[in-house]
Design a protein around this motif. Structure first.
Motif, PDB file in Angstrom:
ATOM      1  N   VAL A  32       0.834  -1.204   0.000  1.00 32.83           N
ATOM      2  CA  VAL A  32       0.000   0.000   0.000  1.00 32.83           C
ATOM      3  C   VAL A  32       0.868   1.254   0.000  1.00 32.83           C
ATOM      4  O   VAL A  32       0.600   2.212  -0.725  1.00 32.83           O
ATOM      5  CB  VAL A  32      -0.967  -0.011   1.204  1.00 32.83           C
ATOM      6  N   GLY A  33       1.929   1.265   0.792  1.00 32.35           N
ATOM      7  CA  GLY A  33       2.827   2.420   0.812  1.00 32.35           C
ATOM      8  C   GLY A  33       3.530   2.624  -0.525  1.00 32.35           C
ATOM      9  O   GLY A  33       3.682   3.757  -1.001  1.00 32.35           O
ATOM     10  N   ALA A  34       3.955   1.531  -1.149  1.00 38.90           N
ATOM     11  CA  ALA A  34       4.617   1.634  -2.454  1.00 38.90           C
ATOM     12  C   ALA A  34       3.662   2.131  -3.527  1.00 38.90           C
ATOM     13  O   ALA A  34       4.054   2.899  -4.416  1.00 38.90           O
ATOM     14  CB  ALA A  34       5.202   0.278  -2.844  1.00 38.90           C
ATOM     15  N   THR A  39       2.396   6.336  -7.374  1.00 42.80           N
ATOM     16  CA  THR A  39       1.465   7.278  -7.998  1.00 42.80           C
ATOM     17  C   THR A  39       2.066   8.674  -8.059  1.00 42.80           C
ATOM     18  O   THR A  39       1.993   9.344  -9.095  1.00 42.80           O
ATOM     19  CB  THR A  39       0.140   7.300  -7.221  1.00 42.80           C
ATOM     20  N   ALA A  40       2.673   9.105  -6.973  1.00 46.46           N
ATOM     21  CA  ALA A  40       3.296  10.436  -6.956  1.00 46.46           C
ATOM     22  C   ALA A  40       4.457  10.510  -7.941  1.00 46.46           C
ATOM     23  O   ALA A  40       4.618  11.510  -8.655  1.00 46.46           O
ATOM     24  CB  ALA A  40       3.768  10.775  -5.548  1.00 46.46           C
ATOM     25  N   VAL A  45       6.838  11.981 -13.478  1.00 46.02           N
ATOM     26  CA  VAL A  45       7.295  11.543 -14.803  1.00 46.02           C
ATOM     27  C   VAL A  45       6.421  12.163 -15.886  1.00 46.02           C
ATOM     28  O   VAL A  45       6.927  12.642 -16.915  1.00 46.02           O
ATOM     29  CB  VAL A  45       7.304  10.001 -14.893  1.00 46.02           C
ATOM     30  N   LEU A  46       5.110  12.197 -15.681  1.00 44.28           N
ATOM     31  CA  LEU A  46       4.212  12.811 -16.672  1.00 44.28           C
ATOM     32  C   LEU A  46       4.499  14.304 -16.834  1.00 44.28           C
ATOM     33  O   LEU A  46       4.451  14.830 -17.951  1.00 44.28           O
ATOM     34  CB  LEU A  46       2.761  12.591 -16.273  1.00 44.28           C
ATOM     35  N   VAL A  64      -4.940  15.172 -12.997  1.00 40.20           N
ATOM     36  CA  VAL A  64      -6.001  14.228 -12.637  1.00 40.20           C
ATOM     37  C   VAL A  64      -5.440  13.109 -11.755  1.00 40.20           C
ATOM     38  O   VAL A  64      -6.050  12.725 -10.749  1.00 40.20           O
ATOM     39  CB  VAL A  64      -6.669  13.659 -13.909  1.00 40.20           C
ATOM     40  N   LEU A  65      -4.265  12.614 -12.098  1.00 38.89           N
ATOM     41  CA  LEU A  65      -3.665  11.543 -11.303  1.00 38.89           C
ATOM     42  C   LEU A  65      -3.269  12.025  -9.908  1.00 38.89           C
ATOM     43  O   LEU A  65      -3.354  11.264  -8.948  1.00 38.89           O
ATOM     44  CB  LEU A  65      -2.451  10.971 -12.028  1.00 38.89           C
ATOM     45  N   SER A  66      -2.878  13.301  -9.803  1.00 39.05           N
ATOM     46  CA  SER A  66      -2.536  13.833  -8.476  1.00 39.05           C
ATOM     47  C   SER A  66      -3.764  13.956  -7.582  1.00 39.05           C
ATOM     48  O   SER A  66      -3.643  14.001  -6.363  1.00 39.05           O
ATOM     49  CB  SER A  66      -1.833  15.185  -8.612  1.00 39.05           C
ATOM     50  N   LEU A  67      -4.938  14.015  -8.172  1.00 38.04           N
ATOM     51  CA  LEU A  67      -6.184  14.002  -7.391  1.00 38.04           C
ATOM     52  C   LEU A  67      -6.639  12.576  -7.061  1.00 38.04           C
ATOM     53  O   LEU A  67      -7.049  12.289  -5.934  1.00 38.04           O
ATOM     54  CB  LEU A  67      -7.301  14.699  -8.163  1.00 38.04           C
ATOM     55  N   LEU A  68      -6.561  11.683  -8.037  1.00 41.58           N
ATOM     56  CA  LEU A  68      -7.097  10.337  -7.861  1.00 41.58           C
ATOM     57  C   LEU A  68      -6.157   9.395  -7.110  1.00 41.58           C
ATOM     58  O   LEU A  68      -6.627   8.476  -6.431  1.00 41.58           O
ATOM     59  CB  LEU A  68      -7.438   9.733  -9.221  1.00 41.58           C
ATOM     60  N   GLY A  69      -4.859   9.608  -7.221  1.00 42.48           N
ATOM     61  CA  GLY A  69      -3.896   8.727  -6.559  1.00 42.48           C
ATOM     62  C   GLY A  69      -4.037   8.703  -5.047  1.00 42.48           C
ATOM     63  O   GLY A  69      -4.231   7.634  -4.448  1.00 42.48           O
TER      64      GLY A  69
END
Length: 151
Positions: A32-34, A39-40, A45-46, A64-69
């Motif tokens: 879970v920590g990994a 995600t961050a 990278v993006l 979007v990924l910074s919100l959903l991650g």
């Protein structure tokens, strides 16, 4: 190939690469920590790829990924709370490394983008990454067993 693409490749291979086995195998706390840190790092990278390829749409994907991650990590923390209580994540060093990497990448991209709308979008994405990652990490560690003071 420019420096932004090289930085993205180094971050992808050197930082995201080691998280793949950690997400796939091992104890629940490590997986879970990994996942939270991967995600961050993928967001970073993006952002680097957006600058390297001059594609502003990649910044939207990172936003979007910074919100959903972190939201996904919070769902894991809620659903797996009883299992995490026995063996909570201990990734404080990874939290700090993620924080430093986020600040370094976002600030360098803001300098490259110059003042304007793109820099504001980068700063918002960076702030969401920092705050979301810290909140999600704290939620995972919240399940730590209480120390007995009866000694």
């Amino acid at each position: 190939m420019n420096g932004w693409l090289v930085a993205a490749a180094v971050l992808l291979v050197g930082a995201v690469g080691p998280t793949v086995p950690a997400v796939a195998t091992g104890p629940l706390r490590r997986r879970v920590g990994a996942q939270n840190h991967a995600t961050a790092l993928i967001c970073l990278v993006l952002l680097l790829l957006a600058q390297g390829f001059a594609r502003p749409a990649y910044v939207d994907t990172a936003l979007v990924l910074s919100l959903l991650g972190p939201a996904g990590t919070l769902v894991y923390a809620r659903l797996l709370g009883p299992d995490l209580k026995d063996d909570p994540p201990r990734g404080r060093i990874a939290d700090r490394c993620s924080l430093v990497a986020t600040v370094a990448v976002v600030l360098s991209l803001c300098v490259a983008a110059g003042p304007g709308r793109a820099a504001v979008k980068l700063l918002v994405t960076g702030a969401l990454l920092v705050v979301g990652n810290q909140v999600a990490s704290r939620a995972l560690r919240e399940n730590e067993p209480e120390a007995d003071d009866d000694d």
